[in-house]
Design a protein around this motif. Structure first.
Motif, PDB file in Angstrom:
ATOM      1  N   LYS A 189      36.959  28.577  28.597  1.00 46.94           N
ATOM      2  CA  LYS A 189      37.818  29.510  29.022  1.00 46.94           C
ATOM      3  C   LYS A 189      37.224  30.498  30.141  1.00 46.94           C
ATOM      4  O   LYS A 189      37.597  30.829  31.076  1.00 46.94           O
ATOM      5  N   ILE A 190      35.936  30.808  29.745  1.00 51.34           N
ATOM      6  CA  ILE A 190      35.270  31.524  30.735  1.00 51.34           C
ATOM      7  C   ILE A 190      34.718  30.803  32.144  1.00 51.34           C
ATOM      8  O   ILE A 190      35.117  31.304  33.265  1.00 51.34           O
ATOM      9  N   LEU A 191      34.510  29.408  31.879  1.00 46.64           N
ATOM     10  CA  LEU A 191      34.546  28.483  33.099  1.00 46.64           C
ATOM     11  C   LEU A 191      35.773  28.646  33.786  1.00 46.64           C
ATOM     12  O   LEU A 191      35.707  28.750  34.929  1.00 46.64           O
ATOM     13  N   GLU A 192      36.820  28.602  33.135  1.00 45.83           N
ATOM     14  CA  GLU A 192      38.178  28.442  33.721  1.00 45.83           C
ATOM     15  C   GLU A 192      38.438  29.614  34.656  1.00 45.83           C
ATOM     16  O   GLU A 192      38.826  29.762  35.896  1.00 45.83           O
ATOM     17  N   ILE A 193      38.174  30.812  34.041  1.00 39.80           N
ATOM     18  CA  ILE A 193      38.523  32.102  34.443  1.00 39.80           C
ATOM     19  C   ILE A 193      37.487  32.166  35.783  1.00 39.80           C
ATOM     20  O   ILE A 193      38.076  32.756  37.074  1.00 39.80           O
ATOM     21  N   SER A 194      36.251  31.845  35.721  1.00 40.18           N
ATOM     22  CA  SER A 194      35.331  31.917  36.907  1.00 40.18           C
ATOM     23  C   SER A 194      35.815  31.170  37.921  1.00 40.18           C
ATOM     24  O   SER A 194      35.860  31.459  39.062  1.00 40.18           O
ATOM     25  N   LEU A 195      36.180  29.853  37.714  1.00 39.86           N
ATOM     26  CA  LEU A 195      36.751  28.853  38.886  1.00 39.86           C
ATOM     27  C   LEU A 195      37.928  29.487  39.486  1.00 39.86           C
ATOM     28  O   LEU A 195      38.214  29.701  40.893  1.00 39.86           O
ATOM     29  N   GLU A 196      38.774  30.287  38.582  1.00 37.75           N
ATOM     30  CA  GLU A 196      39.986  30.722  39.237  1.00 37.75           C
ATOM     31  C   GLU A 196      39.478  31.955  40.179  1.00 37.75           C
ATOM     32  O   GLU A 196      40.159  31.925  41.192  1.00 37.75           O
ATOM     33  N   SER A 197      38.848  32.627  39.799  1.00 35.18           N
ATOM     34  CA  SER A 197      38.325  33.970  40.562  1.00 35.18           C
ATOM     35  C   SER A 197      37.489  33.512  41.863  1.00 35.18           C
ATOM     36  O   SER A 197      38.004  33.935  42.766  1.00 35.18           O
ATOM     37  N   GLU A 198      36.804  32.326  41.685  1.00 35.23           N
ATOM     38  CA  GLU A 198      36.109  31.825  42.986  1.00 35.23           C
ATOM     39  C   GLU A 198      37.233  31.266  43.836  1.00 35.23           C
ATOM     40  O   GLU A 198      37.031  31.434  45.132  1.00 35.23           O
ATOM     41  N   ILE A 199      38.246  30.737  43.383  1.00 38.19           N
ATOM     42  CA  ILE A 199      39.449  30.119  44.192  1.00 38.19           C
ATOM     43  C   ILE A 199      39.968  31.309  45.070  1.00 38.19           C
ATOM     44  O   ILE A 199      40.131  31.299  46.174  1.00 38.19           O
ATOM     45  N   ALA A 200      40.267  32.209  44.280  1.00 38.89           N
ATOM     46  CA  ALA A 200      40.959  33.492  44.822  1.00 38.89           C
ATOM     47  C   ALA A 200      40.114  34.517  45.700  1.00 38.89           C
ATOM     48  O   ALA A 200      40.801  34.935  46.697  1.00 38.89           O
ATOM     49  N   LEU A 201      38.771  34.213  45.614  1.00 42.42           N
ATOM     50  CA  LEU A 201      37.864  35.331  46.424  1.00 42.42           C
ATOM     51  C   LEU A 201      37.261  34.520  47.388  1.00 42.42           C
ATOM     52  O   LEU A 201      36.499  35.074  48.288  1.00 42.42           O
ATOM     53  N   THR A 202      37.276  33.141  47.470  1.00 41.48           N
ATOM     54  CA  THR A 202      36.424  32.373  48.683  1.00 41.48           C
ATOM     55  C   THR A 202      37.399  31.564  49.419  1.00 41.48           C
ATOM     56  O   THR A 202      38.451  31.231  48.876  1.00 41.48           O
ATOM     57  N   THR A 203      36.682  30.857  50.576  1.00 44.94           N
ATOM     58  CA  THR A 203      37.544  30.002  51.217  1.00 44.94           C
ATOM     59  C   THR A 203      37.455  28.711  50.705  1.00 44.94           C
ATOM     60  O   THR A 203      36.791  28.477  50.105  1.00 44.94           O
ATOM     61  N   GLU A 204      38.631  27.940  51.274  1.00 40.94           N
ATOM     62  CA  GLU A 204      38.494  26.444  50.835  1.00 40.94           C
ATOM     63  C   GLU A 204      37.503  25.520  51.285  1.00 40.94           C
ATOM     64  O   GLU A 204      37.034  24.890  50.666  1.00 40.94           O
ATOM     65  N   GLN A 205      37.104  26.213  52.181  1.00 39.84           N
ATOM     66  CA  GLN A 205      35.760  25.514  53.086  1.00 39.84           C
ATOM     67  C   GLN A 205      34.481  25.606  52.086  1.00 39.84           C
ATOM     68  O   GLN A 205      33.743  25.074  51.916  1.00 39.84           O
ATOM     69  N   TRP A 206      34.442  26.816  51.470  1.00 38.64           N
ATOM     70  CA  TRP A 206      33.350  27.159  50.478  1.00 38.64           C
ATOM     71  C   TRP A 206      33.555  26.170  49.036  1.00 38.64           C
ATOM     72  O   TRP A 206      32.602  25.610  48.691  1.00 38.64           O
ATOM     73  N   HIS A 207      34.939  26.066  48.703  1.00 37.34           N
ATOM     74  CA  HIS A 207      35.295  25.406  47.586  1.00 37.34           C
ATOM     75  C   HIS A 207      34.681  24.056  47.445  1.00 37.34           C
ATOM     76  O   HIS A 207      34.226  23.403  46.420  1.00 37.34           O
ATOM     77  N   ASN A 208      34.929  23.357  48.815  1.00 40.11           N
ATOM     78  CA  ASN A 208      34.556  21.887  49.009  1.00 40.11           C
ATOM     79  C   ASN A 208      33.053  21.621  49.519  1.00 40.11           C
ATOM     80  O   ASN A 208      32.766  20.703  49.501  1.00 40.11           O
ATOM     81  N   SER A 209      32.328  22.935  49.707  1.00 38.30           N
ATOM     82  CA  SER A 209      30.974  22.772  50.100  1.00 38.30           C
ATOM     83  C   SER A 209      30.034  22.236  49.015  1.00 38.30           C
ATOM     84  O   SER A 209      30.346  22.380  47.939  1.00 38.30           O
ATOM     85  N   LYS A 210      28.680  22.122  49.522  1.00 41.47           N
ATOM     86  CA  LYS A 210      27.803  21.576  48.476  1.00 41.47           C
ATOM     87  C   LYS A 210      27.733  22.872  47.412  1.00 41.47           C
ATOM     88  O   LYS A 210      27.099  22.537  46.253  1.00 41.47           O
ATOM     89  N   GLU A 211      27.806  23.910  47.858  1.00 44.18           N
ATOM     90  CA  GLU A 211      27.542  25.119  47.076  1.00 44.18           C
ATOM     91  C   GLU A 211      28.722  25.600  46.335  1.00 44.18           C
ATOM     92  O   GLU A 211      28.944  26.407  45.676  1.00 44.18           O
TER      93      GLU A 211
END
Length: 165
Positions: free
Chosen positions: A96-118
């Motif tokens: 659940k913590i990982l799911e919330i973290s991933l949702e936050s990252e998706i909401a706060l960062t660009t798609e370019q970052w989502h698909n990048s090495k980092e």
């Protein structure tokens, strides 16, 4: 402002990033944040010993005064422990913590970052790697109810080593 701490995580410095990239009207703060005069560490305090010490009386009958020299012997044994039992979050809670973290990252960062090495895959692997240590605490009950610790505390109690002896 959102500061992406996943960009170059080995060299990430919150003070420098924030002062230099988000405080446009304060260039002197950027220079100051890069100087050696500013502490670059995020100091944390290990609370394992104070918590362990406070719980001893819950699991053993030994009576110890604040200035009792036996505290030093107990702390020495505590600090020398290896293979310390841990109490970790359940798999469901970690997921659940990982799911919330991933949702936050998706909401706060660009798609370019989502698909990048980092991006998200790196975040997932870092989380899984660290969740079995960083999301755990020492299992004080398991330690203090072990035969080794019960015998050690009983020996200290029976030998009555006290302040000044």
């Amino acid at each position: 402002s959102v500061v992406n701490m996943h960009e170059d995580p080995d060299n990430f410095d919150t003070n420098v990033r924030f002062a230099c990239e988000h405080l446009d009207r304060a260039p002197h703060l950027c220079e100051l944040s890069k100087s050696d005069d500013v502490s670059q560490s995020n100091v944390s305090k290990d609370l394992d010993w104070p918590i362990f010490r406070s719980r001893i009386r819950l699991y053993h009958s030994i009576r110890l005064q604040v200035n009792d020299i036996r505290w030093g012997l107990i702390e020495e044994k505590f600090r020398q422990m290896t293979d310390i039992p841990l109490s970790c979050l359940s798999s469901d809670l970690k997921d659940k913590i990982l799911e919330i973290s991933l949702e936050s990252e998706i909401a706060l960062t660009t798609e370019q970052w989502h698909n990048s090495k980092e991006g998200l895959e790196n975040l997932k692997s870092n989380f899984k790697e660290k969740s079995n240590s960083k999301l755990c605490s020492i299992d004080i009950r398991a330690i203090l109810t072990s035969t080794t610790w019960q015998n050690f505390l009983t020996d200290l109690e029976e030998n009555q080593i006290k302040e000044g002896s």
